[in-house]
Design a protein around this motif. Structure first.
Motif, PDB file in Angstrom:
ATOM      1  N   ALA A 155       0.837  -1.210   0.000  1.00 50.99           N
ATOM      2  CA  ALA A 155       0.000   0.000   0.000  1.00 50.99           C
ATOM      3  C   ALA A 155       0.870   1.258   0.000  1.00 50.99           C
ATOM      4  O   ALA A 155       0.578   2.226  -0.720  1.00 50.99           O
ATOM      5  CB  ALA A 155      -0.928   0.003   1.209  1.00 50.99           C
ATOM      6  N   SER A 156       1.944   1.236   0.788  1.00 48.72           N
ATOM      7  CA  SER A 156       2.822   2.404   0.839  1.00 48.72           C
ATOM      8  C   SER A 156       3.564   2.583  -0.482  1.00 48.72           C
ATOM      9  O   SER A 156       3.720   3.707  -0.968  1.00 48.72           O
ATOM     10  CB  SER A 156       3.816   2.273   1.996  1.00 48.72           C
ATOM     11  N   ARG A 157       4.006   1.479  -1.078  1.00 48.01           N
ATOM     12  CA  ARG A 157       4.666   1.574  -2.384  1.00 48.01           C
ATOM     13  C   ARG A 157       3.720   2.165  -3.420  1.00 48.01           C
ATOM     14  O   ARG A 157       4.099   3.047  -4.202  1.00 48.01           O
ATOM     15  CB  ARG A 157       5.144   0.207  -2.867  1.00 48.01           C
ATOM     16  N   ALA A 158       2.479   1.701  -3.433  1.00 46.83           N
ATOM     17  CA  ALA A 158       1.505   2.210  -4.407  1.00 46.83           C
ATOM     18  C   ALA A 158       1.271   3.707  -4.202  1.00 46.83           C
ATOM     19  O   ALA A 158       1.203   4.472  -5.173  1.00 46.83           O
ATOM     20  CB  ALA A 158       0.191   1.446  -4.279  1.00 46.83           C
ATOM     21  N   LEU A 159       1.170   4.130  -2.945  1.00 48.07           N
ATOM     22  CA  LEU A 159       0.992   5.556  -2.667  1.00 48.07           C
ATOM     23  C   LEU A 159       2.186   6.361  -3.157  1.00 48.07           C
ATOM     24  O   LEU A 159       2.023   7.378  -3.853  1.00 48.07           O
ATOM     25  CB  LEU A 159       0.800   5.777  -1.162  1.00 48.07           C
ATOM     26  N   LEU A 160       3.387   5.918  -2.827  1.00 44.98           N
ATOM     27  CA  LEU A 160       4.582   6.663  -3.235  1.00 44.98           C
ATOM     28  C   LEU A 160       4.708   6.718  -4.757  1.00 44.98           C
ATOM     29  O   LEU A 160       5.062   7.752  -5.316  1.00 44.98           O
ATOM     30  CB  LEU A 160       5.832   6.043  -2.598  1.00 44.98           C
ATOM     31  N   HIS A 161       4.389   5.630  -5.425  1.00 45.34           N
ATOM     32  CA  HIS A 161       4.433   5.642  -6.895  1.00 45.34           C
ATOM     33  C   HIS A 161       3.398   6.616  -7.465  1.00 45.34           C
ATOM     34  O   HIS A 161       3.677   7.315  -8.440  1.00 45.34           O
ATOM     35  CB  HIS A 161       4.231   4.234  -7.450  1.00 45.34           C
ATOM     36  N   ARG A 162       2.206   6.677  -6.852  1.00 44.63           N
ATOM     37  CA  ARG A 162       1.207   7.640  -7.309  1.00 44.63           C
ATOM     38  C   ARG A 162       1.691   9.079  -7.113  1.00 44.63           C
ATOM     39  O   ARG A 162       1.340   9.971  -7.895  1.00 44.63           O
ATOM     40  CB  ARG A 162      -0.127   7.436  -6.574  1.00 44.63           C
ATOM     41  N   LEU A 163       2.487   9.288  -6.085  1.00 43.86           N
ATOM     42  CA  LEU A 163       3.041  10.625  -5.834  1.00 43.86           C
ATOM     43  C   LEU A 163       4.192  10.966  -6.777  1.00 43.86           C
ATOM     44  O   LEU A 163       4.629  12.109  -6.826  1.00 43.86           O
ATOM     45  CB  LEU A 163       3.518  10.723  -4.379  1.00 43.86           C
ATOM     46  N   GLY A 164       4.683   9.975  -7.513  1.00 42.13           N
ATOM     47  CA  GLY A 164       5.769  10.214  -8.456  1.00 42.13           C
ATOM     48  C   GLY A 164       7.114   9.648  -8.043  1.00 42.13           C
ATOM     49  O   GLY A 164       8.097   9.754  -8.783  1.00 42.13           O
ATOM     50  N   PHE A 165       7.195   9.036  -6.851  1.00 44.90           N
ATOM     51  CA  PHE A 165       8.450   8.417  -6.418  1.00 44.90           C
ATOM     52  C   PHE A 165       8.789   7.232  -7.336  1.00 44.90           C
ATOM     53  O   PHE A 165       7.900   6.554  -7.846  1.00 44.90           O
ATOM     54  CB  PHE A 165       8.339   7.905  -4.986  1.00 44.90           C
TER      55      PHE A 165
END
Length: 198
Positions: A155-165
């Motif tokens: 879930a955290s990876r998906a959030l960070l990827h959505r933020l552009g990380f």
């Protein structure tokens, strides 16, 4: 290409802060912690589900939350980190969002966050992280922001990827949660990526 501020300018902006910057979003605000936040902070960091991917075990009592609030304030005074409370429309604590490991010389910091389980899946963490990143890049002038997560924290990876990380690597067996050692997935976000994605 936008030229980021000098390391001296970033250090001066951090030093000039009188208190926690108050950042307001549509549904949440980022503010400094208050003494009366201790029970809600304990509910957050005492939850084994919230803490299962963190590098520390769950809190055992509210005294740990009070001690954390004192440490957050001290760390802010020393400019080691800015650990905001994520507050809802009633100004109640529902999470935590932090910029830490500041390096003015290298114009970067790290991002961390946690959210009460009742708030998961509502886009709250994304809104809070967006407020912090906007401040980090637009006000402070950072060139880069890093994040490190347990590779099992999808879930955290998906959030960070959505933020552009972007996932940039993996450190093997880099932190312990109790007696369990785990790897750390390393992600990075450049200011130019952030501005281009808005």
């Amino acid at each position: 290409m936008t030229v980021s501020p000098t390391s001296e300018a970033i250090a001066a902006r951090l030093a000039a802060l009188e208190d926690f910057p108050l950042l307001q979003g549509p549904r949440v605000r980022l503010r400094g912690p208050r003494d009366d936040d201790a029970p809600a902070l304990f509910a957050l960091f005492g939850d084994a589900q919230v803490m299962r991917h963190w590098s520390r075990p769950p809190m055992q009592d509210v005294a740990e939350a009070r001690a954390l609030i004192a440490d957050i304030r001290k760390s802010m005074q020393e400019r080691r980190l800015i650990n905001w409370v994520i507050a809802d429309g009633d100004d109640a604590l529902i999470g935590s969002c932090t910029l830490f490991a500041f390096s003015a010389v290298h114009r970067r910091a790290e991002l961390g966050y946690a959210l009460h389980r009742a708030q998961w899946g509502r886009g709250i963490a994304r809104e809070a992280a967006t407020l912090a990143l906007n401040w980090a890049f637009d006000h402070l002038g950072l060139h880069r922001c890093d994040a490190g997560i347990d590779p099992d924290n999808q879930a955290s990876r998906a959030l960070l990827h959505r933020l552009g990380f972007v996932t940039e690597g993996r450190q093997r067996e880099s932190f312990f949660v109790g007696d369990r050692v785990t790897d750390s997935e390393l992600l990075g976000l450049l200011a130019s990526d952030w501005r281009g994605g808005r």
